[in-house]
Design a protein around this motif. Structure first.
Motif, PDB file in Angstrom:
ATOM      1  N   ASP A 110       0.822  -1.209   0.000  1.00 13.83           N
ATOM      2  CA  ASP A 110       0.000   0.000   0.000  1.00 13.83           C
ATOM      3  C   ASP A 110       0.861   1.266   0.000  1.00 13.83           C
ATOM      4  O   ASP A 110       2.000   1.263   0.451  1.00 13.83           O
ATOM      5  CB  ASP A 110      -0.990   0.022   1.167  1.00 13.83           C
ATOM      6  N   CYS A 111       0.313   2.308  -0.564  1.00  8.59           N
ATOM      7  CA  CYS A 111       1.027   3.585  -0.649  1.00  8.59           C
ATOM      8  C   CYS A 111      -0.026   4.684  -0.679  1.00  8.59           C
ATOM      9  O   CYS A 111      -0.387   5.199  -1.731  1.00  8.59           O
ATOM     10  CB  CYS A 111       1.907   3.618  -1.899  1.00  8.59           C
ATOM     11  N   GLY A 112      -0.541   4.987   0.491  1.00 10.79           N
ATOM     12  CA  GLY A 112      -1.660   5.903   0.584  1.00 10.79           C
ATOM     13  C   GLY A 112      -1.273   7.307   0.972  1.00 10.79           C
ATOM     14  O   GLY A 112      -0.102   7.673   1.006  1.00 10.79           O
ATOM     15  N   LEU A 113      -2.295   8.068   1.249  1.00  9.49           N
ATOM     16  CA  LEU A 113      -2.098   9.402   1.784  1.00  9.49           C
ATOM     17  C   LEU A 113      -3.054   9.590   2.937  1.00  9.49           C
ATOM     18  O   LEU A 113      -3.977   8.802   3.143  1.00  9.49           O
ATOM     19  CB  LEU A 113      -2.278  10.482   0.719  1.00  9.49           C
ATOM     20  N   MET A 114      -2.795  10.617   3.695  1.00 12.03           N
ATOM     21  CA  MET A 114      -3.611  10.949   4.848  1.00 12.03           C
ATOM     22  C   MET A 114      -4.181  12.346   4.622  1.00 12.03           C
ATOM     23  O   MET A 114      -3.495  13.202   4.062  1.00 12.03           O
ATOM     24  CB  MET A 114      -2.705  10.954   6.082  1.00 12.03           C
ATOM     25  N   PHE A 115      -5.399  12.540   5.019  1.00  9.32           N
ATOM     26  CA  PHE A 115      -5.977  13.868   4.940  1.00  9.32           C
ATOM     27  C   PHE A 115      -5.661  14.595   6.239  1.00  9.32           C
ATOM     28  O   PHE A 115      -5.755  14.019   7.323  1.00  9.32           O
ATOM     29  CB  PHE A 115      -7.480  13.788   4.684  1.00  9.32           C
ATOM     30  N   PRO A 116      -5.260  15.858   6.153  1.00 15.95           N
ATOM     31  CA  PRO A 116      -4.810  16.579   7.344  1.00 15.95           C
ATOM     32  C   PRO A 116      -5.950  16.872   8.313  1.00 15.95           C
ATOM     33  O   PRO A 116      -7.104  17.001   7.915  1.00 15.95           O
ATOM     34  CB  PRO A 116      -4.234  17.872   6.774  1.00 15.95           C
ATOM     35  N   GLY A 117      -5.554  16.998   9.564  1.00 15.51           N
ATOM     36  CA  GLY A 117      -6.515  17.388  10.596  1.00 15.51           C
ATOM     37  C   GLY A 117      -6.553  18.896  10.756  1.00 15.51           C
ATOM     38  O   GLY A 117      -5.911  19.646  10.001  1.00 15.51           O
ATOM     39  N   ASP A 118      -7.279  19.336  11.735  1.00 14.22           N
ATOM     40  CA  ASP A 118      -7.428  20.767  11.998  1.00 14.22           C
ATOM     41  C   ASP A 118      -6.107  21.449  12.345  1.00 14.22           C
ATOM     42  O   ASP A 118      -5.971  22.658  12.195  1.00 14.22           O
ATOM     43  CB  ASP A 118      -8.427  20.987  13.137  1.00 14.22           C
ATOM     44  N   SER A 119      -5.135  20.663  12.808  1.00 14.58           N
ATOM     45  CA  SER A 119      -3.852  21.247  13.216  1.00 14.58           C
ATOM     46  C   SER A 119      -2.900  21.462  12.039  1.00 14.58           C
ATOM     47  O   SER A 119      -1.758  21.859  12.242  1.00 14.58           O
ATOM     48  CB  SER A 119      -3.179  20.342  14.249  1.00 14.58           C
ATOM     49  N   MET A 120      -3.372  21.233  10.810  1.00 15.22           N
ATOM     50  CA  MET A 120      -2.523  21.384   9.626  1.00 15.22           C
ATOM     51  C   MET A 120      -3.154  22.328   8.606  1.00 15.22           C
ATOM     52  O   MET A 120      -3.391  21.937   7.468  1.00 15.22           O
ATOM     53  CB  MET A 120      -2.279  20.022   8.975  1.00 15.22           C
ATOM     54  N   PRO A 121      -3.417  23.563   8.962  1.00 13.57           N
ATOM     55  CA  PRO A 121      -4.054  24.478   8.013  1.00 13.57           C
ATOM     56  C   PRO A 121      -3.172  24.691   6.777  1.00 13.57           C
ATOM     57  O   PRO A 121      -1.951  24.775   6.872  1.00 13.57           O
ATOM     58  CB  PRO A 121      -4.221  25.772   8.808  1.00 13.57           C
ATOM     59  N   GLY A 122      -3.813  24.715   5.614  1.00 15.82           N
ATOM     60  CA  GLY A 122      -3.095  24.943   4.360  1.00 15.82           C
ATOM     61  C   GLY A 122      -2.507  23.690   3.747  1.00 15.82           C
ATOM     62  O   GLY A 122      -1.980  23.723   2.638  1.00 15.82           O
ATOM     63  N   VAL A 123      -2.605  22.556   4.423  1.00 18.58           N
ATOM     64  CA  VAL A 123      -2.082  21.290   3.903  1.00 18.58           C
ATOM     65  C   VAL A 123      -3.232  20.530   3.249  1.00 18.58           C
ATOM     66  O   VAL A 123      -4.287  20.344   3.853  1.00 18.58           O
ATOM     67  CB  VAL A 123      -1.453  20.452   5.038  1.00 18.58           C
ATOM     68  N   ASP A 124      -3.040  20.113   2.000  1.00 19.39           N
ATOM     69  CA  ASP A 124      -4.087  19.377   1.289  1.00 19.39           C
ATOM     70  C   ASP A 124      -4.090  17.896   1.645  1.00 19.39           C
ATOM     71  O   ASP A 124      -5.144  17.290   1.783  1.00 19.39           O
ATOM     72  CB  ASP A 124      -3.921  19.539  -0.223  1.00 19.39           C
ATOM     73  N   TYR A 125      -2.909  17.283   1.728  1.00 22.47           N
ATOM     74  CA  TYR A 125      -2.798  15.879   2.128  1.00 22.47           C
ATOM     75  C   TYR A 125      -1.374  15.587   2.563  1.00 22.47           C
ATOM     76  O   TYR A 125      -0.455  16.345   2.291  1.00 22.47           O
ATOM     77  CB  TYR A 125      -3.222  14.919   1.018  1.00 22.47           C
ATOM     78  N   VAL A 126      -1.234  14.469   3.266  1.00 15.80           N
ATOM     79  CA  VAL A 126       0.052  14.059   3.818  1.00 15.80           C
ATOM     80  C   VAL A 126       0.448  12.748   3.145  1.00 15.80           C
ATOM     81  O   VAL A 126      -0.345  11.806   3.113  1.00 15.80           O
ATOM     82  CB  VAL A 126      -0.041  13.866   5.345  1.00 15.80           C
ATOM     83  N   ILE A 127       1.654  12.712   2.601  1.00 18.54           N
ATOM     84  CA  ILE A 127       2.123  11.500   1.932  1.00 18.54           C
ATOM     85  C   ILE A 127       3.226  10.851   2.777  1.00 18.54           C
ATOM     86  O   ILE A 127       3.839  11.508   3.619  1.00 18.54           O
ATOM     87  CB  ILE A 127       2.640  11.791   0.506  1.00 18.54           C
TER      88      ILE A 127
END
Length: 181
Positions: free
Chosen positions: A14-31
């Motif tokens: 697997d090679c997914g991404l994570m959607f940011p939480g409220d503590s990451m404003p301006g971040v679209d996703y985390v790889i």
């Protein structure tokens, strides 16, 4: 993303991404951090996918834009991957290899069996990975559902067979395990 390593060979599951939480404003996703894979790309034998949700395939365009590796998955999963690679202009270089639930294949020193599981998306698999240390079962995301959306139930007999043969490790995915309740 999980990396299996045996001798001089690597395999990614697997090679997914994570959607940011409220503590990451301006971040679209985390790889995932691909540093180890990039530093050892000559040892990478392939990427094996359990299913087509973003948290399992969403990071692939970012990895495949930097290295070349075959990607193994079920038909629906690879169909979703193909569309994602088209969005990023990477489809022409992609080496996508279809494996059906119930089938096995070798990837370097690893022998991998796709075991049917059910989830909130169709065409999902768990993996039985034969390594030098024994069998490792990677559950992927799953649920024990008597009425799965694709009508195909979890292959409990396959899990039973591996249990009888002996399993060195069970890696069981648990979405929202950190959420209370």
């Amino acid at each position: 993303m999980m990396v299996f390593e045996q001798d001089d060979d690597l395999m990614v599951i697997d090679c997914g991404l994570m959607f940011p939480g409220d503590s990451m404003p301006g971040v679209d996703y985390v790889i995932p951090d691909f540093t180890y894979i990039l530093e050892n790309s000559s040892r990478l034998r392939g990427v094996v996918l359990t299913h087509g949700h973003e948290d399992h395939i969403g990071g692939l365009p970012f990895l495949l834009s930097q290295i070349s590796a075959p990607v193994y998955g079920t038909p629906l999963t690879l169909g979703l991957v193909r569309q994602k690679l088209i969005e990023y202009g990477l489809e022409s270089d992609a080496d996508l290899r279809t494996v059906e639930a119930g089938q096995s294949f070798e990837l370097g020193p690893f022998e991998i069996d796709f075991i049917r599981v059910s989830h909130s998306i169709a065409d999902c698999v768990a993996l039985a990975v034969k390594t030098a240390a024994g069998y490792v079962i990677h559950s992927g995301d799953f649920k024990l559902d008597p009425t799965p959306i694709d009508g195909k139930r979890v292959d409990l007999s396959a899990f039973s067979r591996y249990g009888e043969m002996g399993v060195t490790a069970l890696l069981s995915d648990s979405t929202n395990v950190e959420r209370e309740g």
